[in-house]
Motif scaffolding. Structure first.
Motif, PDB file in Angstrom:
ATOM      1  N   ARG A 173       0.829  -1.213   0.000  1.00 24.51           N
ATOM      2  CA  ARG A 173       0.000   0.000   0.000  1.00 24.51           C
ATOM      3  C   ARG A 173       0.858   1.257   0.000  1.00 24.51           C
ATOM      4  N   LEU A 174       1.967   1.228   0.730  1.00 25.54           N
ATOM      5  CA  LEU A 174       2.851   2.393   0.776  1.00 25.54           C
ATOM      6  C   LEU A 174       3.496   2.630  -0.589  1.00 25.54           C
ATOM      7  N   GLY A 186       3.302  13.966 -12.686  1.00 30.98           N
ATOM      8  CA  GLY A 186       3.853  13.790 -14.023  1.00 30.98           C
ATOM      9  C   GLY A 186       5.149  13.010 -14.105  1.00 30.98           C
ATOM     10  N   ARG A 187       5.542  12.332 -13.033  1.00 31.28           N
ATOM     11  CA  ARG A 187       6.794  11.554 -13.046  1.00 31.28           C
ATOM     12  C   ARG A 187       6.452  10.097 -13.406  1.00 31.28           C
ATOM     13  N   GLU A 188       6.067   9.901 -14.657  1.00 23.15           N
ATOM     14  CA  GLU A 188       5.488   8.640 -15.097  1.00 23.15           C
ATOM     15  C   GLU A 188       6.458   7.464 -15.029  1.00 23.15           C
ATOM     16  N   ASP A 189       7.705   7.671 -15.445  1.00 18.83           N
ATOM     17  CA  ASP A 189       8.671   6.564 -15.429  1.00 18.83           C
ATOM     18  C   ASP A 189       8.908   6.059 -14.005  1.00 18.83           C
ATOM     19  N   GLU A 190       9.052   6.995 -13.072  1.00 14.54           N
ATOM     20  CA  GLU A 190       9.240   6.606 -11.678  1.00 14.54           C
ATOM     21  C   GLU A 190       7.982   5.938 -11.125  1.00 14.54           C
ATOM     22  N   ALA A 191       6.836   6.453 -11.542  1.00 13.66           N
ATOM     23  CA  ALA A 191       5.570   5.878 -11.097  1.00 13.66           C
ATOM     24  C   ALA A 191       5.464   4.422 -11.539  1.00 13.66           C
ATOM     25  N   ARG A 192       5.854   4.168 -12.792  1.00 11.76           N
ATOM     26  CA  ARG A 192       5.794   2.796 -13.293  1.00 11.76           C
ATOM     27  C   ARG A 192       6.695   1.876 -12.461  1.00 11.76           C
ATOM     28  N   GLU A 193       7.870   2.375 -12.125  1.00  9.84           N
ATOM     29  CA  GLU A 193       8.811   1.592 -11.324  1.00  9.84           C
ATOM     30  C   GLU A 193       8.210   1.223  -9.964  1.00  9.84           C
ATOM     31  N   TRP A 194       7.530   2.190  -9.346  1.00 10.66           N
ATOM     32  CA  TRP A 194       6.983   1.940  -8.017  1.00 10.66           C
ATOM     33  C   TRP A 194       5.694   1.135  -8.056  1.00 10.66           C
ATOM     34  N   PHE A 195       4.932   1.250  -9.129  1.00  9.25           N
ATOM     35  CA  PHE A 195       3.774   0.351  -9.272  1.00  9.25           C
ATOM     36  C   PHE A 195       4.267  -1.094  -9.393  1.00  9.25           C
ATOM     37  N   ALA A 196       5.377  -1.284 -10.114  1.00  7.24           N
ATOM     38  CA  ALA A 196       5.955  -2.621 -10.254  1.00  7.24           C
ATOM     39  C   ALA A 196       6.427  -3.139  -8.896  1.00  7.24           C
ATOM     40  N   LYS A 197       7.038  -2.268  -8.090  1.00  8.09           N
ATOM     41  CA  LYS A 197       7.482  -2.672  -6.757  1.00  8.09           C
ATOM     42  C   LYS A 197       6.290  -2.991  -5.854  1.00  8.09           C
ATOM     43  N   ALA A 198       5.216  -2.215  -6.021  1.00  8.22           N
ATOM     44  CA  ALA A 198       4.005  -2.486  -5.239  1.00  8.22           C
ATOM     45  C   ALA A 198       3.441  -3.853  -5.592  1.00  8.22           C
ATOM     46  N   LEU A 199       3.394  -4.146  -6.884  1.00  3.58           N
ATOM     47  CA  LEU A 199       2.877  -5.437  -7.337  1.00  3.58           C
ATOM     48  C   LEU A 199       3.731  -6.589  -6.803  1.00  3.58           C
ATOM     49  N   GLU A 200       5.018  -6.389  -6.815  1.00  9.32           N
ATOM     50  CA  GLU A 200       5.960  -7.411  -6.343  1.00  9.32           C
ATOM     51  C   GLU A 200       5.729  -7.759  -4.878  1.00  9.32           C
ATOM     52  N   SER A 201       5.345  -6.777  -4.087  1.00  8.09           N
ATOM     53  CA  SER A 201       5.159  -6.991  -2.647  1.00  8.09           C
ATOM     54  C   SER A 201       3.711  -7.256  -2.251  1.00  8.09           C
ATOM     55  N   ASP A 202       2.798  -7.204  -3.227  1.00  7.54           N
ATOM     56  CA  ASP A 202       1.361  -7.324  -2.932  1.00  7.54           C
ATOM     57  C   ASP A 202       0.938  -8.791  -2.915  1.00  7.54           C
ATOM     58  N   GLN A 203       1.316  -9.480  -1.870  1.00  4.69           N
ATOM     59  CA  GLN A 203       1.053 -10.915  -1.778  1.00  4.69           C
ATOM     60  C   GLN A 203      -0.419 -11.234  -1.540  1.00  4.69           C
ATOM     61  N   GLN A 204      -1.170 -10.287  -1.004  1.00  3.34           N
ATOM     62  CA  GLN A 204      -2.576 -10.517  -0.693  1.00  3.34           C
ATOM     63  C   GLN A 204      -3.527  -9.920  -1.734  1.00  3.34           C
ATOM     64  N   GLY A 205      -2.973  -9.279  -2.766  1.00  2.00           N
ATOM     65  CA  GLY A 205      -3.826  -8.677  -3.787  1.00  2.00           C
ATOM     66  C   GLY A 205      -4.653  -7.514  -3.277  1.00  2.00           C
ATOM     67  N   THR A 207      -4.031  -4.285  -3.749  1.00  2.28           N
ATOM     68  CA  THR A 207      -4.033  -3.126  -4.644  1.00  2.28           C
ATOM     69  C   THR A 207      -4.335  -3.571  -6.073  1.00  2.28           C
ATOM     70  N   ASP A 208      -4.569  -2.586  -6.928  1.00  2.00           N
ATOM     71  CA  ASP A 208      -4.749  -2.885  -8.360  1.00  2.00           C
ATOM     72  C   ASP A 208      -3.501  -2.461  -9.143  1.00  2.00           C
ATOM     73  N   ALA A 209      -2.344  -2.692  -8.537  1.00  2.00           N
ATOM     74  CA  ALA A 209      -1.084  -2.273  -9.153  1.00  2.00           C
ATOM     75  C   ALA A 209      -0.893  -2.876 -10.540  1.00  2.00           C
ATOM     76  N   SER A 210      -1.321  -4.126 -10.727  1.00  2.00           N
ATOM     77  CA  SER A 210      -1.158  -4.755 -12.047  1.00  2.00           C
ATOM     78  C   SER A 210      -1.965  -4.013 -13.109  1.00  2.00           C
ATOM     79  N   ASP A 211      -3.164  -3.577 -12.753  1.00  2.00           N
ATOM     80  CA  ASP A 211      -3.992  -2.823 -13.693  1.00  2.00           C
ATOM     81  C   ASP A 211      -3.364  -1.463 -14.013  1.00  2.00           C
ATOM     82  N   ARG A 212      -2.815  -0.828 -12.995  1.00  3.20           N
ATOM     83  CA  ARG A 212      -2.191   0.483 -13.214  1.00  3.20           C
ATOM     84  C   ARG A 212      -0.960   0.356 -14.101  1.00  3.20           C
ATOM     85  N   LEU A 213      -0.197  -0.719 -13.918  1.00  8.29           N
ATOM     86  CA  LEU A 213       0.960  -0.971 -14.766  1.00  8.29           C
ATOM     87  C   LEU A 213       0.539  -1.184 -16.209  1.00  8.29           C
TER      88      LEU A 213
END
Length: 243
Positions: A173-174, A186-205, A207-213
């Protein structure tokens, strides 16, 4: 309100059951079963959970856990003033600070982000455990965005917990909130990186990080059911032309 047949009341945490021991045995059992129903329904059917919470509150308004459950049930149906009142009551009864972040979020829900932000700077925050402090940081960042301070929201979320490689219950979530805040400025490249990190740590599902990616990558999902219906429509129209 009807109680599910498999609910006994024994499902509650021992601390809650300990509080209920101050009540007559039959009454304690009734309250316990209603609290179990609140917990069972809170995420998927918040309106029903709210109904059971009101029953428990009517039966045992002097029990801190009942007030807390009523607060979360009201919060779940966006009755923020009611939730805040219940959380304050529970906090007065126990002297504990764990509800401080959700109380601040109620202030946001009531359209008072400046109050939420002020609460983030109060001494009570230092008494929170790590999870509570992270939650308070999330609320403070949300308040910054409510106030139109998007860049400040990004800075608010930057912390040792965000930089840590260890995965905790709040990590996804963080990271997700940080990605979303980066995207807002507007920092899209960094945002993509952190959505990927969120997805990697989202063991319980959680967030919708995969959809945002996928959205950032320009991937469009097609509902298989809609596609099947479309094919059936095409088939019937072809048949009609053949006739």
């Amino acid at each position: 309100m009807p109680i599910d047949e498999d609910v006994t009341g024994e499902e509650l945490d021992k601390d809650v059951k300990q509080e209920l021991m101050s009540l007559p045995k039959t009454l304690a059992g009734d309250v316990a079963r209603n609290l179990v129903m609140v917990a069972r329904l809170l995420d998927e059917e918040p309106e029903r959970a709210y109904g059971y919470a009101k029953v428990a509150l009517r039966l045992a308004s002097r029990v801190p856990s009942v007030r807390e459950a009523a607060g979360f049930a009201a919060y779940g149906v966006e009755k923020y003033a009611e939730a805040l009142a219940e959380f304050r009551a529970a906090r007065r009864m126990t002297g504990l600070q764990h509800l401080w972040p959700v109380m601040a979020d109620c202030e946001r829900g009531l359209g008072r982000p400046e109050r939420a932000l002020a609460m983030a700077g109060e001494p009570e925050v230092r008494k929170l455990d790590k999870a509570g402090q992270v939650e308070m940081r999330l609320v403070a960042a949300g308040a910054r965005r409510d106030m139109g301070q998007a860049d400040a929201a990004v800075v608010t979320l930057q912390s040792p917990e965000l930089a840590s490689n260890s995965v905790q219950p709040w990590t996804a979530r963080l990271r997700y909130a940080y990605a979303d805040a980066l995207l807002a400025v507007g920092r899209e490249d960094e945002a993509r990186e952190w959505f990927a990190k969120a997805l990697e740590s989202d063991q319980q599902g959680t967030t919708d990080a995969s959809d945002r990616l996928a959205e950032l990558d320009g991937v469009e999902f097609i509902d298989a059911l809609d596609e099947e219906e479309g094919e059936e429509d095409d088939g019937s129209s072809v048949s009609g032309r053949g006739e």
